[in-house]
Design an enzyme around this catalytic site. Sequence first.
Site, PDB file in Angstrom:
ATOM      1  N   GLN A 184      24.028  -2.359 -34.996  1.00 43.34           N
ATOM      2  CA  GLN A 184      23.015  -2.352 -33.951  1.00 43.34           C
ATOM      3  C   GLN A 184      21.588  -2.193 -34.488  1.00 43.34           C
ATOM      4  O   GLN A 184      20.641  -2.543 -33.811  1.00 43.34           O
ATOM      5  CB  GLN A 184      23.324  -1.240 -32.941  1.00 43.34           C
ATOM      6  CG  GLN A 184      24.592  -1.514 -32.157  1.00 43.34           C
ATOM      7  CD  GLN A 184      24.870  -0.456 -31.109  1.00 43.34           C
ATOM      8  OE1 GLN A 184      25.454   0.577 -31.410  1.00 43.34           O
ATOM      9  NE2 GLN A 184      24.447  -0.684 -29.884  1.00 43.34           N
ATOM     10  N   HIS A 195      32.241   1.852 -36.553  1.00 45.18           N
ATOM     11  CA  HIS A 195      31.600   1.576 -35.266  1.00 45.18           C
ATOM     12  C   HIS A 195      31.706   0.058 -35.036  1.00 45.18           C
ATOM     13  O   HIS A 195      30.712  -0.645 -34.978  1.00 45.18           O
ATOM     14  CB  HIS A 195      30.149   2.076 -35.275  1.00 45.18           C
ATOM     15  CG  HIS A 195      29.583   2.343 -33.909  1.00 45.18           C
ATOM     16  ND1 HIS A 195      29.071   3.576 -33.529  1.00 45.18           N
ATOM     17  CD2 HIS A 195      29.442   1.554 -32.815  1.00 45.18           C
ATOM     18  CE1 HIS A 195      28.636   3.514 -32.285  1.00 45.18           C
ATOM     19  NE2 HIS A 195      28.850   2.291 -31.823  1.00 45.18           N
ATOM     20  N   TRP A 250      21.821   9.092 -27.228  1.00 44.25           N
ATOM     21  CA  TRP A 250      21.920   7.683 -27.602  1.00 44.25           C
ATOM     22  C   TRP A 250      20.770   6.951 -26.944  1.00 44.25           C
ATOM     23  O   TRP A 250      20.690   6.940 -25.741  1.00 44.25           O
ATOM     24  CB  TRP A 250      23.256   7.075 -27.154  1.00 44.25           C
ATOM     25  CG  TRP A 250      23.383   5.669 -27.654  1.00 44.25           C
ATOM     26  CD1 TRP A 250      22.974   4.523 -27.015  1.00 44.25           C
ATOM     27  CD2 TRP A 250      23.904   5.258 -28.930  1.00 44.25           C
ATOM     28  NE1 TRP A 250      23.219   3.435 -27.815  1.00 44.25           N
ATOM     29  CE2 TRP A 250      23.782   3.853 -28.997  1.00 44.25           C
ATOM     30  CE3 TRP A 250      24.449   5.947 -30.028  1.00 44.25           C
ATOM     31  CZ2 TRP A 250      24.198   3.131 -30.114  1.00 44.25           C
ATOM     32  CZ3 TRP A 250      24.857   5.224 -31.127  1.00 44.25           C
ATOM     33  CH2 TRP A 250      24.732   3.822 -31.158  1.00 44.25           C
ATOM     34  N   ASN A 254      34.580   5.204 -33.697  1.00 48.40           N
ATOM     35  CA  ASN A 254      33.791   5.323 -32.475  1.00 48.40           C
ATOM     36  C   ASN A 254      34.437   4.550 -31.326  1.00 48.40           C
ATOM     37  O   ASN A 254      34.656   3.341 -31.428  1.00 48.40           O
ATOM     38  CB  ASN A 254      32.383   4.763 -32.703  1.00 48.40           C
ATOM     39  CG  ASN A 254      31.534   4.885 -31.445  1.00 48.40           C
ATOM     40  OD1 ASN A 254      31.177   5.991 -31.046  1.00 48.40           O
ATOM     41  ND2 ASN A 254      31.243   3.762 -30.799  1.00 48.40           N
ATOM     42  N   PHE A 258      18.169   1.514 -24.846  1.00 46.70           N
ATOM     43  CA  PHE A 258      18.635   2.893 -24.735  1.00 46.70           C
ATOM     44  C   PHE A 258      17.786   3.857 -25.572  1.00 46.70           C
ATOM     45  O   PHE A 258      18.077   5.035 -25.630  1.00 46.70           O
ATOM     46  CB  PHE A 258      20.079   3.008 -25.239  1.00 46.70           C
ATOM     47  CG  PHE A 258      21.138   2.640 -24.235  1.00 46.70           C
ATOM     48  CD1 PHE A 258      21.748   3.611 -23.458  1.00 46.70           C
ATOM     49  CD2 PHE A 258      21.556   1.329 -24.078  1.00 46.70           C
ATOM     50  CE1 PHE A 258      22.742   3.288 -22.544  1.00 46.70           C
ATOM     51  CE2 PHE A 258      22.551   0.989 -23.168  1.00 46.70           C
ATOM     52  CZ  PHE A 258      23.148   1.973 -22.402  1.00 46.70           C
ATOM     53  N   ARG A 310      23.176  10.854 -36.366  1.00 53.33           N
ATOM     54  CA  ARG A 310      24.484  10.187 -36.468  1.00 53.33           C
ATOM     55  C   ARG A 310      24.274   8.690 -36.669  1.00 53.33           C
ATOM     56  O   ARG A 310      23.560   8.055 -35.898  1.00 53.33           O
ATOM     57  CB  ARG A 310      25.277  10.448 -35.176  1.00 53.33           C
ATOM     58  CG  ARG A 310      26.565   9.676 -35.084  1.00 53.33           C
ATOM     59  CD  ARG A 310      27.366  10.036 -33.830  1.00 53.33           C
ATOM     60  NE  ARG A 310      28.578   9.238 -33.797  1.00 53.33           N
ATOM     61  CZ  ARG A 310      28.868   8.356 -32.847  1.00 53.33           C
ATOM     62  NH1 ARG A 310      28.076   8.168 -31.816  1.00 53.33           N
ATOM     63  NH2 ARG A 310      29.991   7.662 -32.916  1.00 53.33           N
ATOM     64  N   GLU A 356      22.174  -4.231 -28.277  1.00 53.47           N
ATOM     65  CA  GLU A 356      23.146  -3.631 -27.364  1.00 53.47           C
ATOM     66  C   GLU A 356      24.310  -4.616 -27.107  1.00 53.47           C
ATOM     67  O   GLU A 356      24.489  -5.129 -26.013  1.00 53.47           O
ATOM     68  CB  GLU A 356      22.450  -3.179 -26.076  1.00 53.47           C
ATOM     69  CG  GLU A 356      23.350  -2.557 -25.011  1.00 53.47           C
ATOM     70  CD  GLU A 356      24.243  -1.412 -25.472  1.00 53.47           C
ATOM     71  OE1 GLU A 356      23.791  -0.603 -26.304  1.00 53.47           O
ATOM     72  OE2 GLU A 356      25.390  -1.347 -25.004  1.00 53.47           O
ATOM     73  N   TRP A 357      25.037  -4.906 -28.159  1.00 52.63           N
ATOM     74  CA  TRP A 357      26.273  -5.673 -28.101  1.00 52.63           C
ATOM     75  C   TRP A 357      26.142  -6.946 -27.251  1.00 52.63           C
ATOM     76  O   TRP A 357      25.249  -7.730 -27.504  1.00 52.63           O
ATOM     77  CB  TRP A 357      27.425  -4.754 -27.649  1.00 52.63           C
ATOM     78  CG  TRP A 357      27.486  -3.509 -28.502  1.00 52.63           C
ATOM     79  CD1 TRP A 357      27.237  -2.226 -28.096  1.00 52.63           C
ATOM     80  CD2 TRP A 357      27.764  -3.406 -29.919  1.00 52.63           C
ATOM     81  NE1 TRP A 357      27.354  -1.352 -29.156  1.00 52.63           N
ATOM     82  CE2 TRP A 357      27.680  -2.042 -30.284  1.00 52.63           C
ATOM     83  CE3 TRP A 357      28.082  -4.332 -30.925  1.00 52.63           C
ATOM     84  CZ2 TRP A 357      27.887  -1.582 -31.587  1.00 52.63           C
ATOM     85  CZ3 TRP A 357      28.308  -3.868 -32.228  1.00 52.63           C
ATOM     86  CH2 TRP A 357      28.220  -2.515 -32.534  1.00 52.63           C
ATOM     87  N   GLU A 397      27.540  10.885 -27.858  1.00 57.69           N
ATOM     88  CA  GLU A 397      26.649   9.900 -27.233  1.00 57.69           C
ATOM     89  C   GLU A 397      26.437  10.254 -25.772  1.00 57.69           C
ATOM     90  O   GLU A 397      27.390  10.576 -25.055  1.00 57.69           O
ATOM     91  CB  GLU A 397      27.241   8.472 -27.281  1.00 57.69           C
ATOM     92  CG  GLU A 397      27.132   7.805 -28.621  1.00 57.69           C
ATOM     93  CD  GLU A 397      27.679   6.385 -28.629  1.00 57.69           C
ATOM     94  OE1 GLU A 397      27.631   5.706 -27.583  1.00 57.69           O
ATOM     95  OE2 GLU A 397      28.148   5.962 -29.702  1.00 57.69           O
TER      96      GLU A 397
HETATM   97  C1  PNW Z   1      28.788   2.805 -26.519  1.00 63.77           C
HETATM   98  N1  PNW Z   1      31.692   0.698 -21.162  1.00 63.77           N
HETATM   99  O1  PNW Z   1      29.266   1.598 -26.014  1.00 63.77           O
HETATM  100  C2  PNW Z   1      28.655   2.552 -27.998  1.00 63.77           C
HETATM  101  O2  PNW Z   1      29.229   3.546 -28.799  1.00 63.77           O
HETATM  102  C3  PNW Z   1      27.250   2.244 -28.432  1.00 63.77           C
HETATM  103  O3  PNW Z   1      27.288   1.475 -29.587  1.00 63.77           O
HETATM  104  C4  PNW Z   1      26.489   1.583 -27.295  1.00 63.77           C
HETATM  105  O4  PNW Z   1      25.233   1.121 -27.680  1.00 63.77           O
HETATM  106  C5  PNW Z   1      26.365   2.603 -26.186  1.00 63.77           C
HETATM  107  O5  PNW Z   1      27.629   3.134 -25.816  1.00 63.77           O
HETATM  108  C6  PNW Z   1      25.664   2.087 -24.939  1.00 63.77           C
HETATM  109  O6  PNW Z   1      26.378   1.045 -24.380  1.00 63.77           O
HETATM  110  C7  PNW Z   1      29.834   1.460 -24.778  1.00 63.77           C
HETATM  111  O7  PNW Z   1      32.144  -0.446 -20.961  1.00 63.77           O
HETATM  112  C8  PNW Z   1      30.211   0.187 -24.446  1.00 63.77           C
HETATM  113  O8  PNW Z   1      31.812   1.601 -20.322  1.00 63.77           O
HETATM  114  C9  PNW Z   1      30.831  -0.059 -23.250  1.00 63.77           C
HETATM  115  C10 PNW Z   1      31.066   0.977 -22.392  1.00 63.77           C
HETATM  116  C11 PNW Z   1      30.689   2.262 -22.699  1.00 63.77           C
HETATM  117  C12 PNW Z   1      30.052   2.507 -23.914  1.00 63.77           C
END
Ligand code: PNW
Length: 565
Positions: free
Chosen positions: A110, A214, A515, A259, A531, A168, A522-523, A468
Site C-alpha cells: 500500500q 499483509h 489506520w 493480517n 484513511f 506497524r 486502498e486495494w 487497525e
Molecule cells: C483492512 N471489509 O482491510 C486492511 O488490513 C488494510 O490494508 C486496509 O487498508 C484497511 O483495512 C482499510 O480498508 C479491510 O471488507 C478490507 O470489511 C476489507 C474489509 C475490512 C478491512
Amino acid sequence: MHNVTPSYNTAVNHNRIDYNQNQEEETAAAPRCKCVTTQYYILASTATVCCLTLMALFSGTLSFDILKWFKSSSSVKVEEYTTPILSSQSSQSSSFPDNFVWGTGTSAYQIEGAAAEDGRTASIWDTFCTEQPNNILDKSNGDIACDHYHLFEQDVLLMKEMGLKHYRFSISWTRILPHGDSRSEINPAGIHYYNRLLDTLLQHNIEPWVTLHHWDVPQTLFDSYGGWMNRAIIQDFTYFARVCFQSFGHKVKHWVTINESWTIAVNGYASGVHAPGRFQRPDVEPYVVGHHLLLAHAQVVKLYRTEFAPYHRKDGDGGGGVIGISNSGDYRYPKDLHSEDDISAAERSMEFQLGWFSDPIWKGDYPLSMRQRLGDRLPYFTDEEREGLLGSSDFLGLNHYSSMVVSQPTEPKTFGGYWGNDMFVNIHDNPNWKTNCMGWNIAPEGMKDMLLWIDQRYNQNITIYITENGSCEDEPNVETARHDIKRQTYLEAYIQSVAEAIVEGGVKVGGYFAWSFMDNFEWQFGYQRRFGLYYVDFDTLERTPKQSALWYRDTIKMNGANIGK
Ligand code: PNW
C-alpha cells in the site's frame, strides 16, 4: 469488476467520488517529491533552527509548531490551522495504563512503491492490478504508491513529529525472496532496505511492529501451486518468516504473522474483489485458504518461540519478542434484542468472522456454528495441528472498523455457497448510524462491545492490541483534508470506546494503532479512498498533516487523557 456478489461490507458505489476532479494546478506543477519536513528543513538556516529550538523549549510548543513556522516563512502558501494546546490538559487523568501503546499502521504494497526495483518480483497484488486494471476502481496499482521505499527517512521524521512511539508495517515477501521459496537467493537489497528502515525507526525511538504477511503472496508461488489454496505454502511462508526472524529479529520485538485472514479468504477467494480474484468455488476455497492460513500461522509461531524469541532484544524489559495475529472483527447487533433467533444470528456472524480465525487459537477448533453450517466443507485439524494452534499467539491483534445489525432470515437461502449465505443472516441499517466513504457504519459502541465479546469468549485470558482502526473520509484536495474533523471525531469516539472496555469491562487492551499513518493504495479502490492521518498528494508525493494527525499527536502525548474531554 467481477460479476459476482460483492462481499457484504465492501459494497460501495464505485462512481460516487472522484478525488481527482479538483487537483490544483499549483500542486500538479510541483516537483515529484516534496516532503514537508525535508523541504522546510532545507529552507531554514542553522541559526534559525537554533533560535526556534530555544523558543520552543521556552514556550513548551512542539515541533509541529516549528513546522508551521517554517511553512509561513517559506515561499509556499500554507493555511494556518489550530492545534490543541497541551500544557493545560496534560495533568488530566487517563483511562489508559502508563505503558499503553499508541501507534499507526501501514502495509508494504500500500505504501512502498518501487515495485520492480532492487530485485523485488511480482506478488499476486501486482498481477491483479496490472494485468487486469479494471479490478481497481481508478485502474491504478502499487508501482509507486507513496514511494515510501525511497522516502522512508522523511516519513520516519514525520512519525517523530507526530510523537509516534510505535509503528506497524509489513515486509514485502518478494523483496526478500524473489522466488518466494527456499530456492530463492535471499535478496541482499531487500534485507538492506528493511534494516535501514528499522535502524531509522529505532534511532528515533519508534518501536517497530512487523507484519509478515499483509496479502502480497509471491506470484511465483501462486503460479506453481495456487498460493494459499495449497498446503505447500505453509513451508514456504515459514521459510520466509525464518529469513525475517534471522535478519531482523534482533531489532524487532513485536511480530504479527498474518493480517486479516478473513479478508484474504473472503475477498480473495469468494467475492474475488481482492487478489488473486478467485470467485469460482466460493463454497470451498475460502475455507481451504483459511485452514492453510491458520496452520501457517501456528507453524511460524512455533518456529519463532523455539528458535528466536528467547534470544532476541532482551534489552530493558527482560523478555524476548512477542508474536501474534491480526484478525478482522466487526461487531454484530441483533435486530430484535428479544429474539433468540436474532441474538444467535448476531453471535453466528461474529463466529464466522473473528471466531473463524481466533477460536482455533484460543479454543482449539473452529466455532461449532461453522462446523454445523458447513459440514465437511470446513477442513478438519488433526490432534497435532490443534495442539499447535492452541495458544499460538501472545496477543490478539484486532482490526475493527465497523458494526452491523443482523437478523435470522425467515426463508431458507437458496444460494448456499457463498460465505455470506453460509453464515445465514440478514443485514439491516441502523438509522442512528452514519456511514463513511467506504459505506461502513460508524458505530463507536461496537468497539467496546467487540472487546467485551472477545474477552468473554476467550475467558479473560487474552491481551488485545487494536492493530487497525480508522476512517475513510471524502478528501478531494489537501485543503479539505487539513480539516478532517470527521476522522478526528471518529477516532476519538472509537478510542473512548476502548477506554470504556478497559475501565468498565476490565479488558486487557495493550495498545491502539490508527489506520493509517498516511493515505495510500486502498486495494480495489486504488487511490480513491483515504484513511491517512497524513494527506498524500499522489502527483507530487507531498505529505501534509491532517487535523487528525495533530490531534493524535496530543492524544499520544497525554496518554489519552484528552479523550472524551
Ligand atoms: C483492512 N471489509 O482491510 C486492511 O488490513 C488494510 O490494508 C486496509 O487498508 C484497511 O483495512 C482499510 O480498508 C479491510 O471488507 C478490507 O470489511 C476489507 C474489509 C475490512 C478491512
